[in-house]
Design an enzyme around this catalytic site. Structure first.
Site, PDB file in Angstrom:
ATOM      1  N   LYS A 167     -89.673 103.906 -72.542  1.00  0.00           N
ATOM      2  CA  LYS A 167     -89.250 104.780 -71.444  1.00  0.00           C
ATOM      3  C   LYS A 167     -87.766 104.620 -71.137  1.00  0.00           C
ATOM      4  O   LYS A 167     -87.058 105.600 -70.960  1.00  0.00           O
ATOM      5  CB  LYS A 167     -90.067 104.467 -70.172  1.00  0.00           C
ATOM      6  CG  LYS A 167     -91.561 104.644 -70.347  1.00  0.00           C
ATOM      7  CD  LYS A 167     -92.320 104.366 -69.060  1.00  0.00           C
ATOM      8  CE  LYS A 167     -92.148 102.958 -68.518  1.00  0.00           C
ATOM      9  NZ  LYS A 167     -92.683 101.897 -69.405  1.00  0.00           N
TER      10      LYS A 167
ATOM     11  N   ARG B  47     -96.799 104.144 -60.331  1.00  0.00           N
ATOM     12  CA  ARG B  47     -97.616 103.185 -61.064  1.00  0.00           C
ATOM     13  C   ARG B  47     -98.996 103.017 -60.460  1.00  0.00           C
ATOM     14  O   ARG B  47     -99.793 102.252 -60.981  1.00  0.00           O
ATOM     15  CB  ARG B  47     -96.924 101.811 -61.073  1.00  0.00           C
ATOM     16  CG  ARG B  47     -96.036 101.611 -62.306  1.00  0.00           C
ATOM     17  CD  ARG B  47     -95.171 100.391 -62.035  1.00  0.00           C
ATOM     18  NE  ARG B  47     -94.982  99.530 -63.159  1.00  0.00           N
ATOM     19  CZ  ARG B  47     -93.860  99.474 -63.878  1.00  0.00           C
ATOM     20  NH1 ARG B  47     -92.880 100.314 -63.657  1.00  0.00           N
ATOM     21  NH2 ARG B  47     -93.737  98.599 -64.841  1.00  0.00           N
TER      22      ARG B  47
ATOM     23  N   ARG C   1     -87.528  92.299 -76.931  1.00  0.00           N
ATOM     24  CA  ARG C   1     -86.544  93.119 -76.202  1.00  0.00           C
ATOM     25  C   ARG C   1     -85.388  92.273 -75.703  1.00  0.00           C
ATOM     26  O   ARG C   1     -85.570  91.151 -75.247  1.00  0.00           O
ATOM     27  CB  ARG C   1     -87.225  93.802 -75.009  1.00  0.00           C
ATOM     28  CG  ARG C   1     -86.229  94.483 -74.068  1.00  0.00           C
ATOM     29  CD  ARG C   1     -86.873  95.535 -73.203  1.00  0.00           C
ATOM     30  NE  ARG C   1     -87.841  95.003 -72.261  1.00  0.00           N
ATOM     31  CZ  ARG C   1     -88.588  95.777 -71.471  1.00  0.00           C
ATOM     32  NH1 ARG C   1     -88.461  97.097 -71.513  1.00  0.00           N
ATOM     33  NH2 ARG C   1     -89.455  95.226 -70.644  1.00  0.00           N
TER      34      ARG C   1
ATOM     35  N   ARG D 263     -85.283  89.358 -70.552  1.00  0.00           N
ATOM     36  CA  ARG D 263     -85.820  89.421 -69.202  1.00  0.00           C
ATOM     37  C   ARG D 263     -86.839  88.303 -68.992  1.00  0.00           C
ATOM     38  O   ARG D 263     -87.592  87.978 -69.889  1.00  0.00           O
ATOM     39  CB  ARG D 263     -86.513  90.772 -68.969  1.00  0.00           C
ATOM     40  CG  ARG D 263     -85.543  91.855 -68.575  1.00  0.00           C
ATOM     41  CD  ARG D 263     -86.182  93.224 -68.548  1.00  0.00           C
ATOM     42  NE  ARG D 263     -87.497  93.289 -67.928  1.00  0.00           N
ATOM     43  CZ  ARG D 263     -88.169  94.425 -67.737  1.00  0.00           C
ATOM     44  NH1 ARG D 263     -87.627  95.583 -68.136  1.00  0.00           N
ATOM     45  NH2 ARG D 263     -89.352  94.411 -67.190  1.00  0.00           N
TER      46      ARG D 263
ATOM     47  N   ARG E 239     -98.741  92.152 -67.462  1.00  0.00           N
ATOM     48  CA  ARG E 239     -98.216  93.497 -67.161  1.00  0.00           C
ATOM     49  C   ARG E 239     -99.058  94.564 -67.838  1.00  0.00           C
ATOM     50  O   ARG E 239     -99.297  95.635 -67.268  1.00  0.00           O
ATOM     51  CB  ARG E 239     -96.755  93.589 -67.595  1.00  0.00           C
ATOM     52  CG  ARG E 239     -95.829  92.823 -66.641  1.00  0.00           C
ATOM     53  CD  ARG E 239     -94.526  92.432 -67.296  1.00  0.00           C
ATOM     54  NE  ARG E 239     -93.741  93.565 -67.689  1.00  0.00           N
ATOM     55  CZ  ARG E 239     -92.837  93.539 -68.670  1.00  0.00           C
ATOM     56  NH1 ARG E 239     -92.619  92.419 -69.339  1.00  0.00           N
ATOM     57  NH2 ARG E 239     -92.155  94.608 -68.966  1.00  0.00           N
TER      58      ARG E 239
HETATM   59  P1  ADP Z   1     -91.532  97.823 -67.946  1.00  0.00           P
HETATM   60  O1  ADP Z   1     -90.583  97.411 -68.990  1.00  0.00           O
HETATM   61  O2  ADP Z   1     -92.794  97.059 -67.857  1.00  0.00           O
HETATM   62  O3  ADP Z   1     -91.768  99.289 -67.887  1.00  0.00           O
HETATM   63  P2  ADP Z   1     -90.087  97.789 -65.420  1.00  0.00           P
HETATM   64  O4  ADP Z   1     -88.693  97.391 -65.636  1.00  0.00           O
HETATM   65  O5  ADP Z   1     -90.410  99.211 -65.200  1.00  0.00           O
HETATM   66  O6  ADP Z   1     -90.925  97.228 -66.617  1.00  0.00           O
HETATM   67  O7  ADP Z   1     -90.717  96.974 -64.209  1.00  0.00           O
HETATM   68  C1  ADP Z   1     -90.536  95.578 -64.092  1.00  0.00           C
HETATM   69  C2  ADP Z   1     -91.303  95.080 -62.862  1.00  0.00           C
HETATM   70  O8  ADP Z   1     -90.786  95.693 -61.675  1.00  0.00           O
HETATM   71  C3  ADP Z   1     -92.791  95.404 -62.852  1.00  0.00           C
HETATM   72  O9  ADP Z   1     -93.544  94.458 -63.572  1.00  0.00           O
HETATM   73  C4  ADP Z   1     -93.085  95.383 -61.339  1.00  0.00           C
HETATM   74  O10 ADP Z   1     -93.169  94.041 -60.853  1.00  0.00           O
HETATM   75  C5  ADP Z   1     -91.836  95.995 -60.748  1.00  0.00           C
HETATM   76  N1  ADP Z   1     -91.952  97.472 -60.604  1.00  0.00           N
HETATM   77  C6  ADP Z   1     -91.234  98.420 -61.276  1.00  0.00           C
HETATM   78  N2  ADP Z   1     -91.602  99.659 -60.908  1.00  0.00           N
HETATM   79  C7  ADP Z   1     -92.587  99.495 -59.970  1.00  0.00           C
HETATM   80  C8  ADP Z   1     -93.395 100.394 -59.201  1.00  0.00           C
HETATM   81  N3  ADP Z   1     -93.285 101.736 -59.339  1.00  0.00           N
HETATM   82  N4  ADP Z   1     -94.305  99.860 -58.344  1.00  0.00           N
HETATM   83  C9  ADP Z   1     -94.419  98.529 -58.181  1.00  0.00           C
HETATM   84  N5  ADP Z   1     -93.711  97.636 -58.873  1.00  0.00           N
HETATM   85  C10 ADP Z   1     -92.798  98.094 -59.756  1.00  0.00           C
HETATM   86  P1  ADP Z   2     -89.944 100.538 -71.489  1.00  0.00           P
HETATM   87  O1  ADP Z   2     -88.785 100.994 -70.634  1.00  0.00           O
HETATM   88  O2  ADP Z   2     -90.993 101.602 -71.642  1.00  0.00           O
HETATM   89  O3  ADP Z   2     -90.520  99.233 -71.061  1.00  0.00           O
HETATM   90  P2  ADP Z   2     -87.903 100.084 -73.578  1.00  0.00           P
HETATM   91  O4  ADP Z   2     -87.188 101.367 -73.730  1.00  0.00           O
HETATM   92  O5  ADP Z   2     -87.214  99.001 -72.836  1.00  0.00           O
HETATM   93  O6  ADP Z   2     -89.376 100.331 -72.962  1.00  0.00           O
HETATM   94  O7  ADP Z   2     -88.295  99.564 -75.043  1.00  0.00           O
HETATM   95  C1  ADP Z   2     -88.958  98.306 -75.230  1.00  0.00           C
HETATM   96  C2  ADP Z   2     -88.370  97.604 -76.454  1.00  0.00           C
HETATM   97  O8  ADP Z   2     -88.735  98.341 -77.639  1.00  0.00           O
HETATM   98  C3  ADP Z   2     -86.857  97.519 -76.482  1.00  0.00           C
HETATM   99  O9  ADP Z   2     -86.517  96.304 -77.094  1.00  0.00           O
HETATM  100  C4  ADP Z   2     -86.417  98.712 -77.336  1.00  0.00           C
HETATM  101  O10 ADP Z   2     -85.203  98.435 -78.030  1.00  0.00           O
HETATM  102  C5  ADP Z   2     -87.574  98.828 -78.326  1.00  0.00           C
HETATM  103  N1  ADP Z   2     -87.884 100.217 -78.702  1.00  0.00           N
HETATM  104  C6  ADP Z   2     -87.769 101.336 -77.931  1.00  0.00           C
HETATM  105  N2  ADP Z   2     -88.181 102.437 -78.617  1.00  0.00           N
HETATM  106  C7  ADP Z   2     -88.579 101.999 -79.840  1.00  0.00           C
HETATM  107  C8  ADP Z   2     -89.120 102.643 -81.009  1.00  0.00           C
HETATM  108  N3  ADP Z   2     -89.348 103.985 -81.026  1.00  0.00           N
HETATM  109  N4  ADP Z   2     -89.415 101.877 -82.085  1.00  0.00           N
HETATM  110  C9  ADP Z   2     -89.212 100.533 -82.049  1.00  0.00           C
HETATM  111  N5  ADP Z   2     -88.697  99.863 -80.995  1.00  0.00           N
HETATM  112  C10 ADP Z   2     -88.390 100.579 -79.888  1.00  0.00           C
END
Ligand code: ADP
Ligand code: ADP
Ligand code: ZN
Length: 210
Positions: A17, A87, A121, A154, A165
């Site tokens: 995402k 979420r 990541r 992270r 998660r």
């Molecule tokens: P991911 O890579 O899992 O998509 P995010 O960066 O979106 O992770 O979220 C990291 C953390 O921030 C989550 O595990 C949660 O603790 C918190 N968080 C993010 N968005 C939300 C939300 N919409 N509601 C509640 N907690 C959230």
């Molecule tokens: P999210 O925001 O949904 O948690 P990220 O965009 O941070 O996901 O992507 C998670 C990890 O996977 C990062 O290390 C990113 O570089 C890698 N990644 C993202 N898209 C792809 C893909 N299409 N194929 C392989 N690795 C990917």
């Protein structure tokens, strides 16, 4: 098509995402609104529900009032790509009250691939850009291509917290996906392809939908 669409990007942790939101924001010249980044920048903010840190480090959701307020302040009227919210069902209802979505896109990725993506990541400490030790390496190890910032892992990208998660996603956030599917607005994209192929599909979907 409206010039600046309101796009919602759904998908499990690690689906891509953040990576794809950067493309969407560039292409349509709209802000990337992400609750994860906003919370990471305010981890020790005191709220009546405590600080975000303890929830985030455990892989649990931060209380709704805290994230709802972040989203309400961040959504303008000139389009956005929203990532990481809603979420749970309460957040879905709150979002429906404050905005209208033009496109709702789900990035689908298998569980084993998600674990590999999250544990490998790396993120830029300065600008938040995403990298991967195997799948998306920077030109120079440990250094952000975009801004020269330092790449870090992270705290919640360790295997145990990743599992928690994913559990929270299945239990609490999958019903959100079903909500949009039942409403007939969900567009599903194969997120397991290479990043450029995912982006081709996502852009085509947004262009057809809005
Ligand atoms: P991911 O890579 O899992 O998509 P995010 O960066 O979106 O992770 O979220 C990291 C953390 O921030 C989550 O595990 C949660 O603790 C918190 N968080 C993010 N968005 C939300 C939300 N919409 N509601 C509640 N907690 C959230
Ligand atoms: P999210 O925001 O949904 O948690 P990220 O965009 O941070 O996901 O992507 C998670 C990890 O996977 C990062 O290390 C990113 O570089 C890698 N990644 C993202 N898209 C792809 C893909 N299409 N194929 C392989 N690795 C990917
Ligand atoms: Zn950077």
């Amino acid at each position: 098509m409206s010039q600046q669409p309101n796009v919602l990007l759904l998908g499990p942790p690690g689906a891509g995402k953040g990576t794809q939101s950067a493309n969407v924001a560039d292409e349509y010249d709209i802000p990337h609104v992400t609750t994860g980044d906003a919370l990471r920048a305010n981890k020790d903010m005191e709220t009546e529900h405590g600080t975000p840190r303890s929830f985030m480090e455990a892989g649990e959701l931060v209380p709704d009032p805290v994230v709802n307020e972040i989203v309400a302040e961040a959504l303008g009227d000139e389009g956005y790509v929203l990532d990481g919210y809603p979420r749970n069902e309460e957040q879905v209802a709150y979002l429906a009250d404050i905005t209208t979505l033009d496109a709702v896109c789900l990035l689908s990725v298998s569980e084993s691939e998600l674990v590999d993506r999250l544990t490998g990541r790396r993120v830029c400490d300065e600008c938040g850009a995403n990298y991967h030790v195997e799948f998306d390496q920077p030109a120079e190890e440990g250094v952000c291509d975009e801004c020269g910032g330092e790449l870090i892992q992270r705290e919640d990208d360790t295997e145990d917290t990743v599992r928690e998660r994913l559990r929270v996603y299945h239990e609490t956030t999958e019903p959100v996906v079903e909500h949009y599917r039942e409403a007939g607005v969900l567009q599903e994209i194969d997120g397991e392809q290479a990043p450029d192929a995912v982006w081709d599909d996502l852009r085509a979907t947004i262009d057809e939908t809005v």
